[in-house]
Design an enzyme around this catalytic site. Structure first.
Site, PDB file in Angstrom:
ATOM      1  CG  PHE A 149      -3.505   5.184  -1.674  1.00 18.20           C
ATOM      2  CD1 PHE A 149      -4.417   5.325  -2.286  1.00 18.20           C
ATOM      3  CD2 PHE A 149      -2.364   4.244  -1.609  1.00 18.20           C
ATOM      4  CE1 PHE A 149      -4.858   4.175  -3.013  1.00 18.20           C
ATOM      5  CE2 PHE A 149      -3.018   2.848  -1.990  1.00 18.20           C
ATOM      6  CZ  PHE A 149      -4.433   2.942  -2.836  1.00 18.20           C
ATOM      7  CE  LYS A 173       4.780   9.481   5.269  1.00 19.59           C
ATOM      8  NZ  LYS A 173       4.410   9.113   3.742  1.00 19.59           N
ATOM      9  CB  SER A 226      -0.289  -3.070   3.397  1.00 18.53           C
ATOM     10  OG  SER A 226       1.218  -2.783   3.476  1.00 18.53           O
ATOM     11  CB  CYS A 281      -8.942  -1.294   5.091  1.00 19.03           C
ATOM     12  SG  CYS A 281      -9.525  -0.294   6.382  1.00 19.03           S
ATOM     13  CD  GLU A 382      -5.901  -5.122   1.940  1.00 18.21           C
ATOM     14  OE1 GLU A 382      -6.793  -4.258   2.414  1.00 18.21           O
ATOM     15  OE2 GLU A 382      -4.723  -4.895   2.077  1.00 18.21           O
TER      16      GLU A 382
END
Length: 499
Positions: A149, A173, A226, A281, A382
């Site tokens: 996202f 996707k 993740s 990230c 994280e």
């Protein structure tokens, strides 16, 4: 209510599963859109369309492919603002940040435009009498990308432009939290002349993901997200015989040595930790202050952080927007609230922050935690939000050892005036991307992006040369032709006649 449907075979295809997911405006907290969630049968239908398109696209000339890509690059450039507005409306990031995301994605489209030189093979002539050996690269077939996202336009553009330039067809996707940018990218590709079925967008949740991972018609899967999900993607897709590149999470460190320019380091820490609301990230989430500079550095960071303007992404005055969902906002806040109990000094507490007139938005302020311990939750996890941890180290060696002990190895940076220390750092640190006086060392498009350890599963980094190799497979051809003057030479058992 607006509905975001699939894009398959060059046109919008309405969802058939009957399942829809909500899409929220993070600045207001209101559900503005619903997105169709694909069933396994719908994924299968998209794969069949992509496989049919591959029969032609995979055999197309490089000239035909690059013609489309150059036209696509021009359309993306002309529609930067429109794409950025979709990102802001569904993700919440400020417009300037969204524009930056589009620009970084364009770098990979530009790399794809030059694919002709990247796909050149190799030829060795006369390895034996009239024997030549050639190495070529060919496309894989139908490949898939599963994207997060936080960069709904950039990360897809890290994948599909190279994949289709190499001759593959692609099924994207995207995240169901902010799906509209992906459809816009596909529509523009069609407008640029990309044949129907070469780029398809299938929206969905875990059902769609699992269908992609298991489908025998998909040759390779790219993923960014993740670490737990990256590990699952890699394990599952590999078990199903697919090539996989799965980029996971991070805990990026910035080592600040005593000789560093503290003003420059503080500027870098604030932009790298709080930019994009920390939802990236490559964000710096841990600063390691070496020696006696810690107090001064923390104070400079605090002064700058307090000046950041937080507000709706479509407000030109805003420098940071809301988080993607209320649930994520609450999770981020929980780390700040628990930090003091685990020994940290809460210098700035951004929890409870609201914006006048937008009280139902997913707001959180900037948080700064000092004297954080390596066994605390705020350091180990994280967080993926605007929370910066500061740790202390007595020496360079202690700081490097602290960073290398992290299970993550995505990116890291050092701030120093000492070239020798910087050289040691870039060789000794265990991370895939290193910055020297650069806080977010994201490589340009023609160098590959990827981390080490629990930040990457698979053998290939994304985009750059690694990306091209990932979306192609090598073939070596050995040929021998008799000289026309020899005439008939009898039975050839396949052994070299001379050397």
């Amino acid at each position: 209510m607006k509905t975001v449907n699939h894009w398959i075979g060059g046109k919008t295809v309405e969802g058939a599963s009957g399942n829809y997911g909500p899409v929220t405006d993070p600045a207001t907290g209101e559900v503005t859109t619903q997105v169709a969630l694909a069933s396994a049968d719908e994924v299968d239908a998209a794969v069949r369309v992509a496989r049919e398109a591959y029969q032609t696209w995979g055999q197309s000339s490089l000239a035909a492919r690059t013609k489309v890509l150059f036209a696509y690059r021009a359309l993306l450039d002309a529609n930067r603002d429109a794409i950025a507005e979709l990102i802001t409306a569904e993700h919440g990031k400020v417009h300037s940040d969204a524009l930056g995301e589009v620009a970084r994605g364009l770098e990979i489209v530009e790399l794809a435009c030059g694919i002709t030189t990247q796909l050149k093979g190799e030829l060795s002539t006369s390895v034996s009498s009239r024997v030549d050996v050639a190495a070529i690269r060919q496309p894989l077939g139908v490949v898939a990308g599963i994207t997060p996202f936080n960069f709904p336009a950039m990360v897809p553009m890290w994948m599909f432009p190279l994949a289709v330039a190499c001759g593959n067809t692609f099924i994207l996707k995207p995240s169901e939290k902010d799906p509209s940018a992906a459809n816009k990218l596909a529509e523009l590709a069609s407008e640029a002349g990309l044949p129907d079925g070469v780029l398809n967008v299938v929206h969905g949740d875990k059902v769609a993901v699992d269908a992609l991972l298991a489908h025998p018609g998909i040759a390779a899967v790219s993923f960014v997200g993740s670490t737990p999900i990256a590990r699952h993607i890699h394990t599952t897709a590999s078990a199903n015989g697919k090539r996989v590149q799965a980029l996971g999470g991070a805990k990026n460190h910035m080592l600040v040595l005593p000789d560093a320019d503290l003003d420059a380091a503080a500027d870098a820490a604030v932009s790298a930790a709080y930019g994009s609301a920390g939802e990236r990230c490559m964000a710096i989430s841990a600063v390691v202050a070496v020696g006696a500079i810690g107090d001064a550095l923390v104070e400079k960071i605090r002064e700058r952080a307090e000046k950041i303007k937080i507000g709706p992404g479509n407000d030109p005055a805003s420098e940071m927007g809301p988080l993607i969902t209320a649930a994520h906002r609450d999770k981020v806040a929980s780390y700040v609230k628990g930090a003091a109990d685990q020994g940290a000094d809460v210098v700035l507490d951004g929890t409870g922050y609201t914006v006048d007139g937008f009280e139902k938005g997913h707001w959180i302020g900037l948080s700064l935690l000092d004297n954080v311990k390596t066994d605390s939750d705020a350091y180990r996890d994280e967080i993926f939000g605007p929370v910066l941890c500061v740790l202390r180290a007595e020496t360079y060696e202690e700081g490097v050892a602290l960073i290398n002990a992290s299970p993550f190895g995505n990116g890291t940076a050092i701030f120093t005036r000492d070239g020798g220390a910087a050289r040691r750092f870039q060789l000794e640190i265990e991370a895939g991307m290193v910055g020297v006086n650069v806080p977010i060392p994201v490589p340009v498009g023609y160098h590959s992006f990827g981390g080490w350890k629990d930040s990457l599963f698979g053998d290939h980094h994304i985009y750059g040369n690694d990306g091209i190799h990932f979306y192609t497979r090598g073939k070596v051809v050995t040929t021998r032709w008799p000289d026309p003057s020899e005439g008939h030479i009898g039975v050839d058992l396949g052994f070299p006649r001379n050397h």
